[in-house]
Design a protein around this motif. Sequence first.
Motif, PDB file in Angstrom:
ATOM      1  N   LEU A  85       0.849  -1.196   0.000  1.00  0.00           N
ATOM      2  CA  LEU A  85       0.000   0.000   0.000  1.00  0.00           C
ATOM      3  C   LEU A  85       0.878   1.237   0.000  1.00  0.00           C
ATOM      4  O   LEU A  85       1.897   1.290   0.719  1.00  0.00           O
ATOM      5  N   PHE A  86       0.487   2.219  -0.783  1.00  0.00           N
ATOM      6  CA  PHE A  86       1.182   3.500  -0.841  1.00  0.00           C
ATOM      7  C   PHE A  86       0.196   4.605  -0.443  1.00  0.00           C
ATOM      8  O   PHE A  86      -0.661   4.985  -1.240  1.00  0.00           O
ATOM      9  N   ASP A  87       0.313   5.099   0.773  1.00  0.00           N
ATOM     10  CA  ASP A  87      -0.522   6.210   1.219  1.00  0.00           C
ATOM     11  C   ASP A  87       0.051   7.534   0.701  1.00  0.00           C
ATOM     12  O   ASP A  87       1.257   7.654   0.441  1.00  0.00           O
ATOM     13  N   ASP A  88      -0.818   8.540   0.582  1.00  0.00           N
ATOM     14  CA  ASP A  88      -0.381   9.927   0.348  1.00  0.00           C
ATOM     15  C   ASP A  88       0.516  10.056  -0.885  1.00  0.00           C
ATOM     16  O   ASP A  88       1.507  10.791  -0.870  1.00  0.00           O
ATOM     17  N   VAL A  89       0.165   9.370  -1.957  1.00  0.00           N
ATOM     18  CA  VAL A  89       0.960   9.460  -3.178  1.00  0.00           C
ATOM     19  C   VAL A  89       0.772  10.817  -3.847  1.00  0.00           C
ATOM     20  O   VAL A  89       1.709  11.417  -4.363  1.00  0.00           O
ATOM     21  N   SER A 114      -7.941  -5.228 -12.578  1.00  0.00           N
ATOM     22  CA  SER A 114      -9.253  -5.367 -11.947  1.00  0.00           C
ATOM     23  C   SER A 114      -9.218  -6.191 -10.670  1.00  0.00           C
ATOM     24  O   SER A 114     -10.118  -6.098  -9.843  1.00  0.00           O
ATOM     25  N   THR A 115      -8.161  -7.006 -10.491  1.00  0.00           N
ATOM     26  CA  THR A 115      -8.112  -7.865  -9.312  1.00  0.00           C
ATOM     27  C   THR A 115      -6.892  -7.646  -8.433  1.00  0.00           C
ATOM     28  O   THR A 115      -6.818  -8.184  -7.346  1.00  0.00           O
ATOM     29  N   ASN A 116      -5.910  -6.890  -8.909  1.00  0.00           N
ATOM     30  CA  ASN A 116      -4.667  -6.715  -8.162  1.00  0.00           C
ATOM     31  C   ASN A 116      -4.338  -5.257  -7.858  1.00  0.00           C
ATOM     32  O   ASN A 116      -3.235  -4.960  -7.402  1.00  0.00           O
ATOM     33  N   PHE A 117      -5.288  -4.370  -8.099  1.00  0.00           N
ATOM     34  CA  PHE A 117      -5.011  -2.944  -7.955  1.00  0.00           C
ATOM     35  C   PHE A 117      -6.214  -2.246  -7.341  1.00  0.00           C
ATOM     36  O   PHE A 117      -7.355  -2.510  -7.730  1.00  0.00           O
ATOM     37  N   VAL A 118      -5.963  -1.392  -6.361  1.00  0.00           N
ATOM     38  CA  VAL A 118      -7.024  -0.610  -5.721  1.00  0.00           C
ATOM     39  C   VAL A 118      -6.561   0.837  -5.608  1.00  0.00           C
ATOM     40  O   VAL A 118      -5.414   1.102  -5.208  1.00  0.00           O
ATOM     41  N   ALA A 119      -7.431   1.763  -5.990  1.00  0.00           N
ATOM     42  CA  ALA A 119      -7.195   3.190  -5.746  1.00  0.00           C
ATOM     43  C   ALA A 119      -8.066   3.606  -4.576  1.00  0.00           C
ATOM     44  O   ALA A 119      -9.235   3.223  -4.497  1.00  0.00           O
ATOM     45  N   TYR A 120      -7.514   4.370  -3.660  1.00  0.00           N
ATOM     46  CA  TYR A 120      -8.274   4.784  -2.486  1.00  0.00           C
ATOM     47  C   TYR A 120      -7.937   6.224  -2.102  1.00  0.00           C
ATOM     48  O   TYR A 120      -6.947   6.797  -2.567  1.00  0.00           O
ATOM     49  N   VAL A 121      -8.798   6.799  -1.273  1.00  0.00           N
ATOM     50  CA  VAL A 121      -8.593   8.170  -0.815  1.00  0.00           C
ATOM     51  C   VAL A 121      -8.546   8.193   0.710  1.00  0.00           C
ATOM     52  O   VAL A 121      -9.069   7.305   1.382  1.00  0.00           O
ATOM     53  N   GLN A 122      -7.895   9.237   1.223  1.00  0.00           N
ATOM     54  CA  GLN A 122      -7.804   9.471   2.660  1.00  0.00           C
ATOM     55  C   GLN A 122      -8.133  10.935   2.919  1.00  0.00           C
ATOM     56  O   GLN A 122      -7.628  11.824   2.233  1.00  0.00           O
ATOM     57  N   SER A 123      -8.977  11.174   3.918  1.00  0.00           N
ATOM     58  CA  SER A 123      -9.382  12.553   4.195  1.00  0.00           C
ATOM     59  C   SER A 123      -8.268  13.355   4.854  1.00  0.00           C
ATOM     60  O   SER A 123      -8.283  14.584   4.812  1.00  0.00           O
ATOM     61  N   ASN A 124      -7.309  12.681   5.456  1.00  0.00           N
ATOM     62  CA  ASN A 124      -6.147  13.367   6.016  1.00  0.00           C
ATOM     63  C   ASN A 124      -4.931  12.466   5.875  1.00  0.00           C
ATOM     64  O   ASN A 124      -5.048  11.259   5.640  1.00  0.00           O
ATOM     65  N   ARG A 125      -3.767  13.037   6.007  1.00  0.00           N
ATOM     66  CA  ARG A 125      -2.529  12.287   5.789  1.00  0.00           C
ATOM     67  C   ARG A 125      -2.432  11.119   6.772  1.00  0.00           C
ATOM     68  O   ARG A 125      -2.518  11.308   7.985  1.00  0.00           O
ATOM     69  N   GLY A 126      -2.274   9.917   6.233  1.00  0.00           N
ATOM     70  CA  GLY A 126      -2.165   8.743   7.083  1.00  0.00           C
ATOM     71  C   GLY A 126      -3.485   8.299   7.693  1.00  0.00           C
ATOM     72  O   GLY A 126      -3.510   7.425   8.556  1.00  0.00           O
ATOM     73  N   GLY A 127      -4.606   8.872   7.253  1.00  0.00           N
ATOM     74  CA  GLY A 127      -5.911   8.557   7.821  1.00  0.00           C
ATOM     75  C   GLY A 127      -6.522   7.305   7.237  1.00  0.00           C
ATOM     76  O   GLY A 127      -5.886   6.562   6.478  1.00  0.00           O
ATOM     77  N   GLY A 128      -7.783   7.052   7.584  1.00  0.00           N
ATOM     78  CA  GLY A 128      -8.486   5.875   7.104  1.00  0.00           C
ATOM     79  C   GLY A 128      -8.615   5.861   5.593  1.00  0.00           C
ATOM     80  O   GLY A 128      -8.776   6.900   4.953  1.00  0.00           O
ATOM     81  N   ARG A 129      -8.555   4.675   5.020  1.00  0.00           N
ATOM     82  CA  ARG A 129      -8.556   4.513   3.571  1.00  0.00           C
ATOM     83  C   ARG A 129      -9.940   4.099   3.082  1.00  0.00           C
ATOM     84  O   ARG A 129     -10.543   3.188   3.632  1.00  0.00           O
ATOM     85  N   GLN A 130     -10.425   4.751   2.032  1.00  0.00           N
ATOM     86  CA  GLN A 130     -11.711   4.400   1.415  1.00  0.00           C
ATOM     87  C   GLN A 130     -11.489   4.160  -0.065  1.00  0.00           C
ATOM     88  O   GLN A 130     -10.995   5.029  -0.783  1.00  0.00           O
ATOM     89  N   SER A 131     -11.848   2.990  -0.541  1.00  0.00           N
ATOM     90  CA  SER A 131     -11.605   2.650  -1.945  1.00  0.00           C
ATOM     91  C   SER A 131     -12.553   3.428  -2.858  1.00  0.00           C
ATOM     92  O   SER A 131     -13.696   3.698  -2.512  1.00  0.00           O
ATOM     93  N   TYR A 174      -8.598  15.374  -1.095  1.00  0.00           N
ATOM     94  CA  TYR A 174      -8.266  14.104  -0.458  1.00  0.00           C
ATOM     95  C   TYR A 174      -6.859  13.688  -0.857  1.00  0.00           C
ATOM     96  O   TYR A 174      -6.360  14.062  -1.920  1.00  0.00           O
ATOM     97  N   TYR A 175      -6.233  12.924   0.020  1.00  0.00           N
ATOM     98  CA  TYR A 175      -4.991  12.263  -0.349  1.00  0.00           C
ATOM     99  C   TYR A 175      -5.340  11.018  -1.146  1.00  0.00           C
ATOM    100  O   TYR A 175      -6.310  10.328  -0.848  1.00  0.00           O
ATOM    101  N   LEU A 176      -4.543  10.741  -2.149  1.00  0.00           N
ATOM    102  CA  LEU A 176      -4.784   9.612  -3.037  1.00  0.00           C
ATOM    103  C   LEU A 176      -3.736   8.541  -2.792  1.00  0.00           C
ATOM    104  O   LEU A 176      -2.541   8.836  -2.713  1.00  0.00           O
ATOM    105  N   GLY A 177      -4.204   7.284  -2.633  1.00  0.00           N
ATOM    106  CA  GLY A 177      -3.289   6.176  -2.414  1.00  0.00           C
ATOM    107  C   GLY A 177      -3.581   5.020  -3.345  1.00  0.00           C
ATOM    108  O   GLY A 177      -4.652   4.953  -3.966  1.00  0.00           O
ATOM    109  N   PHE A 178      -2.633   4.089  -3.435  1.00  0.00           N
ATOM    110  CA  PHE A 178      -2.772   2.926  -4.305  1.00  0.00           C
ATOM    111  C   PHE A 178      -2.306   1.682  -3.570  1.00  0.00           C
ATOM    112  O   PHE A 178      -1.365   1.722  -2.773  1.00  0.00           O
ATOM    113  N   ALA A 179      -2.965   0.563  -3.874  1.00  0.00           N
ATOM    114  CA  ALA A 179      -2.566  -0.739  -3.345  1.00  0.00           C
ATOM    115  C   ALA A 179      -2.350  -1.701  -4.498  1.00  0.00           C
ATOM    116  O   ALA A 179      -3.105  -1.686  -5.477  1.00  0.00           O
TER     117      ALA A 179
END
Length: 204
Positions: A85-89, A114-131, A174-179
């Motif tokens: 997982l990469f937070d705050d990209v 479609s099965t190995n990649f997720v984009a997610y957002v965080q409302s603050n740096r290092g915060g909870g992740r929402q896909s 939002y902060y944007l992250g990837f898994a």
Amino acid sequence: MKRRNLMAGLGSLAAGGAAAMGTGAFSFLQTDRDISITVENDSDAYLGLIEDSPYAAENSNGELTFNFGASGNGGSGLNPNSVTLFDDVAIVRNQGTKEVELSVPDTTSDGFWSTNFVAYVQSNRGGGRQSIWPKDGSTSNFDDLLNDRTNISSLSDLITTGPDSITVSPGNGYYLGFAFATNEQAVSAGGSKSTGITFRAEET
């Protein structure tokens, strides 16, 4: 004396003209105006896409790109058979004047993405992740790897599956992250994958 009479006559004409045009109506009008646009780099545009890590950078066209092939500190790629997982990209920010719904439409039919990649957002740096992608929540490879190699049973323990879009008010973002999940079937050691990602912001 003649001059005074002439001025008086012009005054009467103006008064008469004003009375004739009192309805404010006209039959035809053509007028020219200027229009201009400015195209800015992603970081300065109305939907701001702003680099926030070594994995994001604007290219020569001012477009934000993501590259997880090198860290700039000796690392050159993801570990095989792992979930990373990469937070705050990057930061995605509404720099317009209206509230928008931010989403990531389907970008590719490639099975890996479609099965190995997720984009997610965080409302603050290092915060909870929402896909916000993928839409169908197909993350079986994530869950298999997590279950095999950690005490985490599924990706949902790391990333909350939320609605397909998020509301972003003017001036906020939002902060944007990837898994990523990697295994022998998806990407073997020394291999690579690339695709595009689409961001959609629609006025609510």
